[in-house]
Design an enzyme around this catalytic site. Structure first.
Site, PDB file in Angstrom:
ATOM      1  N   TYR A  93       0.801  -1.268   0.037  1.00 25.88           N
ATOM      2  CA  TYR A  93       0.179  -0.124   0.020  1.00 25.88           C
ATOM      3  C   TYR A  93       0.914   1.350  -0.019  1.00 25.88           C
ATOM      4  CZ  TYR A  93      -4.612  -2.323   0.155  1.00 25.88           C
ATOM      5  OH  TYR A  93      -5.892  -2.879  -0.469  1.00 25.88           O
ATOM      6  N   HIS A 125     -14.469   2.874  -1.687  1.00 21.79           N
ATOM      7  CA  HIS A 125     -13.602   1.872  -1.312  1.00 21.79           C
ATOM      8  C   HIS A 125     -12.341   2.546  -0.401  1.00 21.79           C
ATOM      9  CE1 HIS A 125     -14.992  -0.757  -4.763  1.00 21.79           C
ATOM     10  NE2 HIS A 125     -15.592  -0.439  -3.815  1.00 21.79           N
ATOM     11  N   CYS A 139      -4.379   4.187  20.623  1.00 22.88           N
ATOM     12  CA  CYS A 139      -4.392   3.009  21.551  1.00 22.88           C
ATOM     13  C   CYS A 139      -2.998   2.343  21.391  1.00 22.88           C
ATOM     14  CB  CYS A 139      -5.563   1.809  21.345  1.00 22.88           C
ATOM     15  SG  CYS A 139      -5.595   0.980  19.758  1.00 22.88           S
ATOM     16  N   GLU A 154     -13.866   0.418 -23.586  1.00 21.96           N
ATOM     17  CA  GLU A 154     -14.159  -0.816 -23.996  1.00 21.96           C
ATOM     18  C   GLU A 154     -15.603  -1.150 -23.427  1.00 21.96           C
ATOM     19  OE1 GLU A 154     -10.973  -3.309 -23.015  1.00 21.96           O
ATOM     20  OE2 GLU A 154     -11.599  -3.732 -20.807  1.00 21.96           O
TER      21      GLU A 154
HETATM   22  N1  APR Z   1     -11.094   6.209 -19.915  1.00 21.72           N
HETATM   23  C1  APR Z   1     -12.355   5.284 -19.376  1.00 21.72           C
HETATM   24  N2  APR Z   1     -11.860   3.913 -18.859  1.00 21.72           N
HETATM   25  C2  APR Z   1     -10.964   3.591 -19.058  1.00 21.72           C
HETATM   26  C3  APR Z   1      -9.795   4.062 -19.390  1.00 21.72           C
HETATM   27  C4  APR Z   1      -9.809   5.512 -19.724  1.00 21.72           C
HETATM   28  N3  APR Z   1      -8.896   6.262 -20.033  1.00 21.72           N
HETATM   29  N4  APR Z   1      -8.670   3.169 -19.319  1.00 21.72           N
HETATM   30  C5  APR Z   1      -9.240   2.246 -18.646  1.00 21.72           C
HETATM   31  N5  APR Z   1     -10.468   2.225 -18.878  1.00 21.72           N
HETATM   32  C6  APR Z   1     -11.639   1.108 -18.293  1.00 21.72           C
HETATM   33  C7  APR Z   1     -11.266  -0.223 -18.699  1.00 21.72           C
HETATM   34  O1  APR Z   1     -11.790  -0.557 -19.824  1.00 21.72           O
HETATM   35  C8  APR Z   1     -12.122  -0.834 -17.466  1.00 21.72           C
HETATM   36  O2  APR Z   1     -13.549  -1.073 -17.595  1.00 21.72           O
HETATM   37  O3  APR Z   1     -11.685   1.361 -16.859  1.00 21.72           O
HETATM   38  C9  APR Z   1     -11.993  -0.025 -16.390  1.00 21.72           C
HETATM   39  C10 APR Z   1     -10.962  -0.122 -15.152  1.00 21.72           C
HETATM   40  O4  APR Z   1     -11.413  -1.329 -14.606  1.00 21.72           O
HETATM   41  P1  APR Z   1     -10.790  -2.049 -13.175  1.00 21.72           P
HETATM   42  O5  APR Z   1      -9.195  -2.170 -13.535  1.00 21.72           O
HETATM   43  O6  APR Z   1     -11.592  -3.278 -12.902  1.00 21.72           O
HETATM   44  O7  APR Z   1     -11.028  -0.887 -12.203  1.00 21.72           O
HETATM   45  P2  APR Z   1     -12.368  -0.825 -11.325  1.00 21.72           P
HETATM   46  O8  APR Z   1     -13.755  -1.175 -12.020  1.00 21.72           O
HETATM   47  O9  APR Z   1     -12.278   0.551 -10.851  1.00 21.72           O
HETATM   48  O10 APR Z   1     -12.246  -1.647 -10.012  1.00 21.72           O
HETATM   49  C11 APR Z   1     -13.331  -1.768  -9.272  1.00 21.72           C
HETATM   50  O11 APR Z   1     -12.746  -3.483  -7.883  1.00 21.72           O
HETATM   51  O12 APR Z   1     -10.533  -4.265  -7.510  1.00 21.72           O
HETATM   52  C12 APR Z   1     -11.542  -3.578  -7.063  1.00 21.72           C
HETATM   53  O13 APR Z   1     -11.500  -2.258  -5.168  1.00 21.72           O
HETATM   54  C13 APR Z   1     -11.139  -2.287  -6.510  1.00 21.72           C
HETATM   55  O14 APR Z   1     -11.863  -0.193  -6.799  1.00 21.72           O
HETATM   56  C14 APR Z   1     -11.648  -1.431  -7.285  1.00 21.72           C
HETATM   57  C15 APR Z   1     -12.780  -2.065  -7.835  1.00 21.72           C
END
Ligand code: APR
Length: 276
Positions: free
Chosen positions: A72, A127, A172, A239
Site C-alpha cells: 500500500y 472503497h 491506543c 471498451e
Molecule cells: N477512460 C475510461 N475508461 C478506461 C480508461 C480511460 N482512459 N482506461 C481504462 N478504462 C476502463 C477499462 O476498460 C476498465 O473497464 O476502466 C476500467 C477499469 O476497470 P478495473 O481495473 O476493474 O477497475 P475498477 O472497475 O475501478 O475496479 C473496481 O474493484 O478491484 C476492486 O476495489 C478495487 O476499486 C476497485 C474495484
C-alpha cells in the site's frame, strides 16, 4: 457529440434533477495509475507473485501485515506522484455547475478527485483512501492520515522499525491498517458511505459511469437503482463492459466509447452551452 446526447445534457442542465457520477480506475489511467485489473497490478513477495485480489484482503494482512503495508505504501507513492487529468478537472467543473444536485461516488483510493478539487462532502469514497489509515482494533473508529514520512516509499523499500512505530494507532498503540475496503470485507456507512450512496442513487436523474469494469457490488447496486427507475445512464469507457450493456438496454442510455479525459470535458462544454 451525438445530437440526442447533447439534447439530453442541455435539458438536464436547465432542469433541477440530480447528477451522480460513478468512477473507477479507468478515470485515473490517464494519470498513469495502473487500473486494478490491468497487467501491472501484481505484487511479488519472495519468489511468489500475488494479484491485488490476494493482497487486498484482511486475511493477507493478518498473515503478512508488513508486506501488505509495503504494497500500500508503494501504491500510495504512485498515487502521490500522479496528477489529476482533464477527466478529474471536468468533474470539479460539474460540481461547481450543479452544486447540491451533484454527487461523486468513487471506487478509487488514489485521492485524485479530492486533489483535483471535488469536495469531501459530495465525494463518496466507497472503497476508502490509500492516504489514510485506521486502528486494526477500531478502538475509536477514527481515520488518520498516513504519516508524511511514509509517503515516499519505493517498490523495494523495506519497512523499518521507525516505520512500524509510525504505523501504530495514535489512540491506543495497536497496529493500524490501510483505510481501504478489502475483498473479504463488506461496505458500511461509517467508513464507506454505503447507505448514502444508495440513497443518492434512488434520487438520481442522470448517472454517468466512468472507467469501471463493473466488477464490484455497490456500483452494480447504484446502476441498477437508476436503471429500474428509467433514469438516464451514460457509460464512458474505452471498451464495452457490463455497464455499457446496462446503459444500451435502457430507454435513455448511452455508451460513449472514449477515454474519460476526452468525453468528460466535452460534456462540461455541452452543459455550459445549455442556456444559449
Ligand atoms: N477512460 C475510461 N475508461 C478506461 C480508461 C480511460 N482512459 N482506461 C481504462 N478504462 C476502463 C477499462 O476498460 C476498465 O473497464 O476502466 C476500467 C477499469 O476497470 P478495473 O481495473 O476493474 O477497475 P475498477 O472497475 O475501478 O475496479 C473496481 O474493484 O478491484 C476492486 O476495489 C478495487 O476499486 C476497485 C474495484
Amino acid at each position: 457529440m451525438d445530437h440526442r446526447l447533447e439534447k439530453i445534457l442541455h435539458e438536464f442542465a436547465k432542469g433541477t434533477g440530480r447528477l451522480t457520477v460513478l468512477t473507477g480506475a479507468g478515470i485515473s489511467a490517464e494519470s498513469n495509475i495502473p487500473t486494478f485489473r490491468g497487467p501491472e497490478g501484481y505484487w511479488t513477495i519472495g519468489s511468489k507473485e500475488y494479484q491485488p485480489q490476494e493482497m487486498a484482503t484482511y486475511q493477507m494482512f493478518a498473515q503478512k501485515p508488513d508486506e501488505v503495508w509495503r504494497w500500500y505504501l508503494y501504491r500510495l507513492g504512485v498515487c502521490k506522484r500522479a496528477l489529476p487529468n482533464p477527466g478529474h478537472h471536468a468533474l470539479v467543473e460539474m460540481e461547481a455547475l450543479f452544486k447540491n444536485r451533484f454527487t461523486l461516488i468513487t471506487q478509487n483510493v488514489d485521492n485524485l478527485h479530492i486533489r483535483a478539487g471535488n469536495s469531501l462532502d459530495r465525494t463518496f469514497q466507497i472503497h476508502g483512501n490509500v492516504f489514510f489509515m485506521r486502528c486494526i482494533k477500531e478502538c475509536r473508529r477514527n481515520v488518520f492520515p498516513v504519516p508524511e514520512a511514509l509517503t515516499g516509499k519505493e517498490k523495494n523499500d523495506p519497512l523499518t522499525g521507525q516505520d512500524r512505530q509510525w504505523l501504530l494507532c495514535p489512540d491506543c498503540g495497536n497496529r493500524t491498517r490501510p483505510h481501504v475496503l478489502w475483498f473479504d470485507e463488506i461496505y458500511n456507512e461509517h467508513y464507506y458511505r454505503y447507505h448514502s450512496a444508495l440513497k443518492v442513487a434512488r434520487e438520481t436523474e442522470l448517472l454517468m459511469v466512468v472507467g469501471t469494469s463493473g466488477a464490484t457490488n455497490l456500483p452494480n447496486q447504484v446502476v441498477w437503482e437508476v436503471k429500474q427507475r428509467n433514469g438516464i445512464i451514460m457509460d464512458i469507457n474505452i471498451e464495452k463492459n457490463p455497464f455499457s450493456h446496462a446503459a444500451l438496454s435502457s430507454e435513455q442510455g448511452f455508451f460513449i466509447q472514449q477515454p474519460g479525459g476526452k468525453a468528460l470535458p466535452d460534456m462540461v462544454r455541452c452543459f455550459k452551452t445549455a442556456g444559449s
